[in-house]
Design an enzyme around this catalytic site. Structure first.
Site, PDB file in Angstrom:
ATOM      1  N   TYR A 155       0.830  -1.216   0.000  1.00 22.46           N
ATOM      2  CA  TYR A 155       0.000   0.000   0.000  1.00 22.46           C
ATOM      3  C   TYR A 155       0.861   1.261   0.000  1.00 22.46           C
ATOM      4  O   TYR A 155       0.661   2.167  -0.824  1.00 22.46           O
ATOM      5  CB  TYR A 155      -0.922   0.004   1.218  1.00 22.46           C
ATOM      6  CG  TYR A 155      -1.877   1.181   1.235  1.00 22.46           C
ATOM      7  CD1 TYR A 155      -2.983   1.210   0.390  1.00 22.46           C
ATOM      8  CD2 TYR A 155      -1.679   2.262   2.088  1.00 22.46           C
ATOM      9  CE1 TYR A 155      -3.865   2.288   0.388  1.00 22.46           C
ATOM     10  CE2 TYR A 155      -2.557   3.349   2.101  1.00 22.46           C
ATOM     11  CZ  TYR A 155      -3.646   3.357   1.253  1.00 22.46           C
ATOM     12  OH  TYR A 155      -4.519   4.417   1.254  1.00 22.46           O
ATOM     13  N   LYS A 159       1.236   4.168  -3.126  1.00 21.99           N
ATOM     14  CA  LYS A 159       0.904   5.598  -3.053  1.00 21.99           C
ATOM     15  C   LYS A 159       2.137   6.455  -3.366  1.00 21.99           C
ATOM     16  O   LYS A 159       2.006   7.556  -3.913  1.00 21.99           O
ATOM     17  CB  LYS A 159       0.324   5.937  -1.673  1.00 21.99           C
ATOM     18  CG  LYS A 159      -1.039   5.280  -1.401  1.00 21.99           C
ATOM     19  CD  LYS A 159      -2.118   5.654  -2.411  1.00 21.99           C
ATOM     20  CE  LYS A 159      -3.505   5.167  -2.007  1.00 21.99           C
ATOM     21  NZ  LYS A 159      -4.544   5.441  -3.008  1.00 21.99           N
TER      22      LYS A 159
HETATM   23  N1  LIG Z   1      -9.762   5.800   4.508  1.00 18.72           N
HETATM   24  C1  LIG Z   1      -8.584   6.353   4.741  1.00 18.72           C
HETATM   25  O1  LIG Z   1      -8.199   6.558   5.898  1.00 18.72           O
HETATM   26  C2  LIG Z   1      -7.698   6.744   3.594  1.00 18.72           C
HETATM   27  C3  LIG Z   1      -6.514   7.450   3.875  1.00 18.72           C
HETATM   28  C4  LIG Z   1      -5.707   7.830   2.834  1.00 18.72           C
HETATM   29  C5  LIG Z   1      -6.055   7.539   1.530  1.00 18.72           C
HETATM   30  N2  LIG Z   1      -7.199   6.845   1.277  1.00 18.72           N
HETATM   31  C6  LIG Z   1      -7.530   6.549  -0.128  1.00 18.72           C
HETATM   32  O2  LIG Z   1      -8.837   6.996  -0.382  1.00 18.72           O
HETATM   33  C7  LIG Z   1      -9.372   6.272  -1.488  1.00 18.72           C
HETATM   34  C8  LIG Z   1     -10.783   5.812  -1.154  1.00 18.72           C
HETATM   35  O3  LIG Z   1     -10.691   4.862  -0.108  1.00 18.72           O
HETATM   36  P1  LIG Z   1     -11.798   4.678   1.035  1.00 18.72           P
HETATM   37  O4  LIG Z   1     -11.115   4.862   2.320  1.00 18.72           O
HETATM   38  O5  LIG Z   1     -12.997   5.460   0.713  1.00 18.72           O
HETATM   39  O6  LIG Z   1     -12.060   3.100   0.904  1.00 18.72           O
HETATM   40  P2  LIG Z   1     -13.365   2.269   0.554  1.00 18.72           P
HETATM   41  O7  LIG Z   1     -14.534   2.723   1.342  1.00 18.72           O
HETATM   42  O8  LIG Z   1     -12.921   0.846   0.673  1.00 18.72           O
HETATM   43  O9  LIG Z   1     -13.648   2.631  -0.975  1.00 18.72           O
HETATM   44  C9  LIG Z   1     -12.809   2.196  -1.997  1.00 18.72           C
HETATM   45  C10 LIG Z   1     -13.548   2.341  -3.304  1.00 18.72           C
HETATM   46  O10 LIG Z   1     -12.676   1.889  -4.361  1.00 18.72           O
HETATM   47  C11 LIG Z   1     -13.417   0.957  -5.131  1.00 18.72           C
HETATM   48  N3  LIG Z   1     -12.561   0.024  -5.854  1.00 18.72           N
HETATM   49  C12 LIG Z   1     -11.736  -0.920  -5.360  1.00 18.72           C
HETATM   50  N4  LIG Z   1     -11.177  -1.607  -6.375  1.00 18.72           N
HETATM   51  C13 LIG Z   1     -11.686  -1.092  -7.527  1.00 18.72           C
HETATM   52  C14 LIG Z   1     -11.521  -1.363  -8.895  1.00 18.72           C
HETATM   53  N5  LIG Z   1     -10.730  -2.362  -9.319  1.00 18.72           N
HETATM   54  N6  LIG Z   1     -12.182  -0.610  -9.802  1.00 18.72           N
HETATM   55  C15 LIG Z   1     -13.003   0.377  -9.399  1.00 18.72           C
HETATM   56  N7  LIG Z   1     -13.236   0.674  -8.115  1.00 18.72           N
HETATM   57  C16 LIG Z   1     -12.569  -0.048  -7.202  1.00 18.72           C
HETATM   58  C17 LIG Z   1     -14.331   0.278  -4.141  1.00 18.72           C
HETATM   59  O11 LIG Z   1     -15.363  -0.436  -4.815  1.00 18.72           O
HETATM   60  P3  LIG Z   1     -16.088  -1.743  -4.145  1.00 18.72           P
HETATM   61  O12 LIG Z   1     -17.131  -1.233  -3.197  1.00 18.72           O
HETATM   62  O13 LIG Z   1     -16.651  -2.448  -5.337  1.00 18.72           O
HETATM   63  O14 LIG Z   1     -15.024  -2.532  -3.445  1.00 18.72           O
HETATM   64  C18 LIG Z   1     -14.806   1.484  -3.376  1.00 18.72           C
HETATM   65  O15 LIG Z   1     -15.804   2.163  -4.097  1.00 18.72           O
HETATM   66  C19 LIG Z   1      -8.386   5.141  -1.771  1.00 18.72           C
HETATM   67  O16 LIG Z   1      -7.557   5.479  -2.869  1.00 18.72           O
HETATM   68  C20 LIG Z   1      -7.564   5.080  -0.499  1.00 18.72           C
HETATM   69  O17 LIG Z   1      -6.265   4.547  -0.705  1.00 18.72           O
HETATM   70  C21 LIG Z   1      -8.038   6.448   2.274  1.00 18.72           C
END
Ligand SMILES: NC(=O)c1ccc[n+]([C@@H]2O[C@H](COP(=O)([O-])OP(=O)(O)OC[C@H]3O[C@@H](n4cnc5c(N)ncnc54)[C@H](OP(=O)(O)O)[C@@H]3O)[C@@H](O)[C@H]2O)c1
Length: 230
Positions: A155, A159
């Site tokens: 991960y 990034k």
């Molecule tokens: N949450 C945090 O603390 C945090 C911190 C820093 C960065 N981020 C980044 O923020 C972004 C969103 O993450 P989140 O925290 O909101 O997580 P999340 O709730 O797990 O959402 C991830 C999203 O990505 C989709 N996804 C996964 N694989 C995919 C694919 N092959 N094609 C299209 N869509 C796909 C998922 O779809 P499904 O529902 O179908 O799985 C879901 O809609 C990510 O890039 C993550 O690395 C998050």
């Protein structure tokens, strides 16, 4: 009319980004790999749904064709879709790492290149890369920093790669503005809802870079407090 496509917008930070952009009057296109979840999210927001699995070039191409047919151009692309994996380097197989990079890095390139012809038709296109502070070199090697104890090979390095992808696209694509953001540690499925920060607060960082004015920066890496070290 300003049109935005958000990948992985059926839930979490992506959904909140779509919701906040819609609130600001942007015409939102929800990209999701699962049609049922994507349709439901789009219906809740009165938005358009496109099937888009970032690891499937066919769905990415079809999504670009749908956006072109419906809207003719694209103003904002938020590369938000991402997956997590927290194994130590010694416990991470190359196969697992490859699978994660397919989504977090190669998927971004696939989607960005597919949408570029549409973004180039916009008078003020913006691309937001949803990265993370844990991908920062400076943060990873700072023994006094909050993320020093994290050592998640796939991960974090994905990034880091995404940050360089951002910097290089920004150099090529001007006047299109391309910026990486860190939403902060938000409560989503990605971390089993262990964080306390609401997804909407993280989404607000994406929105701020999606709606940048013409005097805004490009090729930066920011969180809600300002510029982050690469
Ligand atoms: N949450 C945090 O603390 C945090 C911190 C820093 C960065 N981020 C980044 O923020 C972004 C969103 O993450 P989140 O925290 O909101 O997580 P999340 O709730 O797990 O959402 C991830 C999203 O990505 C989709 N996804 C996964 N694989 C995919 C694919 N092959 N094609 C299209 N869509 C796909 C998922 O779809 P499904 O529902 O179908 O799985 C879901 O809609 C990510 O890039 C993550 O690395 C998050």
């Amino acid at each position: 009319m300003t049109t935005a496509l958000i990948t992985g917008a059926n839930k979490g930070i992506g959904y909140e980004t779509a919701r906040l952009l819609a609130e600001r009057g942007v015409t939102v296109v929800i990209g999701a790999r699962d049609s049922r979840k994507g349709e439901e999210a789009a219906a809740r927001l009165g938005a358009t749904f496109v099937e888009l699995d970032v690891t499937s070039p066919a769905t990415v191409k079809a999504a670009a064709a749908t956006v072109e047919e419906r809207f003719g151009s694209l103003d904002i692309l938020v590369n938000n879709a991402g997956i997590g994996e927290w194994g130590l380097p010694s416990a991470t197989s190359a196969t697992l790492m490859r699978d994660l990079y397919e989504v977090n890095v190669f998927g971004v390139v696939e989607v960005t290149n597919a949408m570029l012809p549409l973004l180039r038709r916009s008078p003020a296109a913006r691309i937001v890369m949803v990265s993370s502070e844990v991908g920062s070199f400076a943060s990873a090697i700072d023994p006094d920093g909050p993320w020093f104890d994290m050592n998640a090979l796939a991960y974090q390095s994905s990034k880091t790669a995404l940050n360089m992808v951002t910097a290089l696209y920004a150099k090529e694509l001007a006047p299109i503005k391309v910026n990486a953001i860190c939403p902060g540690y938000c409560a989503t499925d990605l971390n089993g809802f262990q964080a306390t920060r609401p997804a909407a607060q993280g989404a607000a960082v994406s929105v701020s870079m999606a709606l940048l004015g013409d005097d805004g920066p490009s090729g930066t890496f920011v969180n809600e407090e300002g510029t982050l070290a690469w």
